[in-house]
Write a protein that holds these residues in place. Structure first.
Motif, PDB file in Angstrom:
ATOM      1  N   ARG A  49       0.840  -1.213   0.000  1.00  0.00           N
ATOM      2  CA  ARG A  49       0.000   0.000   0.000  1.00  0.00           C
ATOM      3  C   ARG A  49       0.870   1.255   0.000  1.00  0.00           C
ATOM      4  O   ARG A  49       0.580   2.225  -0.710  1.00  0.00           O
ATOM      5  N   ILE A  50       1.915   1.247   0.791  1.00  0.00           N
ATOM      6  CA  ILE A  50       2.819   2.403   0.850  1.00  0.00           C
ATOM      7  C   ILE A  50       3.496   2.612  -0.499  1.00  0.00           C
ATOM      8  O   ILE A  50       3.583   3.743  -0.992  1.00  0.00           O
ATOM      9  N   THR A  51       3.941   1.528  -1.120  1.00  0.00           N
ATOM     10  CA  THR A  51       4.579   1.621  -2.437  1.00  0.00           C
ATOM     11  C   THR A  51       3.607   2.160  -3.470  1.00  0.00           C
ATOM     12  O   THR A  51       3.961   3.004  -4.298  1.00  0.00           O
ATOM     13  N   LYS A  52       2.356   1.716  -3.427  1.00  0.00           N
ATOM     14  CA  LYS A  52       1.327   2.201  -4.358  1.00  0.00           C
ATOM     15  C   LYS A  52       1.077   3.690  -4.141  1.00  0.00           C
ATOM     16  O   LYS A  52       0.972   4.456  -5.103  1.00  0.00           O
ATOM     17  N   ALA A  53       0.994   4.116  -2.891  1.00  0.00           N
ATOM     18  CA  ALA A  53       0.774   5.540  -2.597  1.00  0.00           C
ATOM     19  C   ALA A  53       1.930   6.375  -3.139  1.00  0.00           C
ATOM     20  O   ALA A  53       1.713   7.425  -3.756  1.00  0.00           O
ATOM     21  N   LYS A  54       3.156   5.914  -2.945  1.00  0.00           N
ATOM     22  CA  LYS A  54       4.318   6.651  -3.452  1.00  0.00           C
ATOM     23  C   LYS A  54       4.287   6.747  -4.976  1.00  0.00           C
ATOM     24  O   LYS A  54       4.597   7.792  -5.543  1.00  0.00           O
TER      25      LYS A  54
END
Length: 148
Positions: A49-54
């Motif tokens: 999720r963090i990678t997708k947000a970035k």
């Protein structure tokens, strides 16, 4: 081949089966691997999720850079990220707004919330960020200032 040799080979029954000990060893090895790997895999959804947000933030920042090239200024905070999908009203005026917009649609962050936008930003010319999993805690915000 001689007949005697053929009989001798035929009389041997070739059985290939696993013994109970071999099966138990495999089960133990798989259990050990599962105990080591499963906890690591279970942590991955949040990291994804963090990678997708970035990735989304980088894409929005690129679209805003093109917007600024066309219109000589970033959209205001009031105009928001919506200025990337439809021509904004108000100041700064978007005189050279690209027909069709700069993105097809605005993505929601991986936690189902809208990305947030400030112009001018607290961390630079503009801030694009997600409040992350906990929208009430500012220390876990994912923004264009901490994409490393």
């Amino acid at each position: 081949m001689s007949i005697q040799r053929a009989r001798h080979l035929g009389s041997k029954s070739h059985q290939s089966a696993f013994t109970l000990i071999e099966v138990m060893v495999v089960v133990v090895i798989l259990s050990i691997l599962a105990a080591i790997i499963v906890p690591k895999i279970m942590d991955r959804p949040e990291q994804a999720r963090i990678t997708k947000a970035k990735s989304d933030i980088r894409a929005l920042q690129a679209a805003l850079s093109i917007y600024k090239l066309d219109n000589f200024a970033y959209p205001s905070t009031d105009q928001g990220l919506e200025a990337l999908t439809m021509k904004p009203a108000g100041r700064p005026e978007a005189k050279n707004w690209k027909a069709g917009g700069y993105v097809d649609r605005l993505p929601a962050d991986p936690w189902g919330n809208d990305y947030l936008y400030l112009s001018p930003g607290s961390h630079g010319d503009i801030d694009i960020y997600s409040a992350g999993q906990n929208p009430h805690a500012e220390d876990d915000n994912i923004g264009n200032w901490n994409l490393d």
